[in-house]
Design an enzyme around this catalytic site. Structure first.
Site, mmCIF file in Angstrom:
data_model
loop_
_atom_site.group_PDB
_atom_site.id
_atom_site.type_symbol
_atom_site.label_atom_id
_atom_site.label_comp_id
_atom_site.label_asym_id
_atom_site.label_seq_id
_atom_site.Cartn_x
_atom_site.Cartn_y
_atom_site.Cartn_z
ATOM 1 N N ASP A 65 10.519 21.825 31.570
ATOM 2 C CA ASP A 65 10.043 22.258 30.260
ATOM 3 C C ASP A 65 11.276 22.268 29.348
ATOM 4 O O ASP A 65 12.215 23.030 29.573
ATOM 5 C CB ASP A 65 9.456 23.671 30.420
ATOM 6 N N VAL A 66 11.270 21.423 28.313
ATOM 7 C CA VAL A 66 12.482 21.302 27.483
ATOM 8 C C VAL A 66 12.808 22.588 26.719
ATOM 9 O O VAL A 66 13.934 22.751 26.251
ATOM 10 C CB VAL A 66 12.397 20.116 26.491
ATOM 11 N N ASN A 92 12.883 13.420 22.867
ATOM 12 C CA ASN A 92 11.567 12.992 22.387
ATOM 13 C C ASN A 92 10.430 13.997 22.556
ATOM 14 O O ASN A 92 9.510 14.014 21.754
ATOM 15 C CB ASN A 92 11.196 11.679 23.110
ATOM 16 N N TYR A 165 3.985 22.140 13.014
ATOM 17 C CA TYR A 165 4.535 20.829 13.401
ATOM 18 C C TYR A 165 5.517 20.310 12.326
ATOM 19 O O TYR A 165 6.642 19.910 12.645
ATOM 20 C CB TYR A 165 3.377 19.847 13.596
ATOM 21 N N LYS A 169 9.635 19.534 12.549
ATOM 22 C CA LYS A 169 10.232 18.224 12.269
ATOM 23 C C LYS A 169 11.222 18.317 11.098
ATOM 24 O O LYS A 169 12.262 17.664 11.103
ATOM 25 C CB LYS A 169 9.142 17.184 11.990
HETATM 26 C C1 BGC Z 1 1.971 12.899 14.288
HETATM 27 C C2 BGC Z 1 0.701 12.069 14.333
HETATM 28 C C3 BGC Z 1 0.379 11.532 12.950
HETATM 29 C C4 BGC Z 1 1.584 10.870 12.305
HETATM 30 C C5 BGC Z 1 1.312 10.468 10.861
HETATM 31 C C6 BGC Z 1 3.064 12.075 13.668
HETATM 32 O O1 BGC Z 1 4.264 12.768 13.666
HETATM 33 O O2 BGC Z 1 2.304 13.317 15.599
HETATM 34 O O3 BGC Z 1 -0.367 12.864 14.805
HETATM 35 O O4 BGC Z 1 -0.663 10.573 13.048
HETATM 36 O O5 BGC Z 1 2.688 11.742 12.343
HETATM 37 O O6 BGC Z 1 0.721 11.481 10.114
#
Ligand code: BGC
Length: 267
Positions: A65-66, A92, A165, A169
């Site tokens: 598990d990272v 990744n 998410y 990022k």
């Molecule tokens: C996500 C995908 C998405 C894409 C473009 C990616 O980082 O994991 O689910 O389709 O971005 O929106």
């Protein structure tokens, strides 16, 4: 490139499916040693290793598990023990747990930040500690270590319903750049790849449904959904000495998704 990759050892996290699997296989086909990290999909990891071997590479599978410090340390210890020098980290492993903001649980927030951001921190730190033990190359020599972060177009495109998410990022963007600045004098290179919509398990719900697929294609000026190989080709280049003068950069491999496609006939 292949003679050069033959000498290289690559750790690929999240290599049991999708983009990680594509990258691990591509390095394997170049003859590299690959540490195939996975978290839950053992069958996928086996398939990755089989394809690495079929392609002329070698390696082993390692479950970790990272986001767990001890498990990451153990993975690096084992990689060192098996191969001595490790040259490249493909950072990744990542997940999505989508929710509207008001309904997002702390658990959903934490899970995504821990895997996507803390996980990339822990793996990068283990890689940097390993690289630092290697002899310092001379000024004309190539980098002694190389990290490639897997980011997303959502490190700069805001994404409603996916705040955890996109935050992870966005964090990777500055993690990558600040680290690149810190370790460049040690001749360690640090870059990122930001994929757009690549057809993998993570977004299968979208690309496998005709209506949603059509809507997605409107966001891609190049008018096709990407494949893991599109990302693997960029990773091979960033991992090779051909890109030796590149550090602190993000390559957007997205069919133009970051070009504000809404402005094509508007504004
Ligand atoms: C996500 C995908 C998405 C894409 C473009 C990616 O980082 O994991 O689910 O389709 O971005 O929106």
């Amino acid at each position: 490139m292949s003679a050069e990759a033959k000498k290289k050892t690559v750790v690929v996290t999240g290599a049991s499916s999708g983009i990680g699997q594509g990258i691990a296989i591509a390095f394997g086909q170049q003859g590299a040693n690959v540490v195939v990290n996975y978290h839950s999909d053992e069958e996928g990891a086996n398939e990755t290793l089989d394809r690495i071997k079929q392609g002329g590479g070698s390696g082993f599978i390692h479950k970790a598990d990272v986001s767990d410090e001890a498990e990451v340390e153990e993975m690096y210890r084992k990689a060192e023990e098996s191969f001595g020098q490790i040259h490249i980290l493909i950072n990744n492993a990542g997940i999505q747990q989508d929710s509207s903001f008001s309904d997002m649980s702390l658990e959903q927030w934490n899970k995504v930040i821990h895997t996507n951001l803390t996980g990339q921190f822990l793996c990068a730190r283990a890689a940097i500690r390993h690289f630092e033990q290697q002899a310092q190359p001379g000024p004309e020599e190539m980098a002694k270590g190389n990290i490639i972060f897997m980011s997303s177009v959502h490190d700069i495109i805001p994404w409603a319903g996916h705040v955890n998410y996109a935050s992870s990022k966005g964090g990777i963007l500055m993690l990558m750049k600040s680290l690149a600045l810190e370790v460049a004098p040690k001749k360690i290179r640090v870059n990122a790849i930001s994929p757009g919509a690549i057809a993998t398990d993570i977004n299968e719900e979208v690309w496998s449904d005709e209506e949603q697929r059509k809507a997605l294609l409107k966001l891609i000026p190049y008018k096709r959904i990407g494949k893991p190989e599109d990302i693997a080709k960029a990773a091979l280049w960033l991992g090779s000495d051909d890109s030796d003068y590149v550090t602190g950069t993000t390559i957007y491999v997205d069919g133009g998704m970051t070009l504000y496609p809404g402005f094509v006939d508007n504004g």
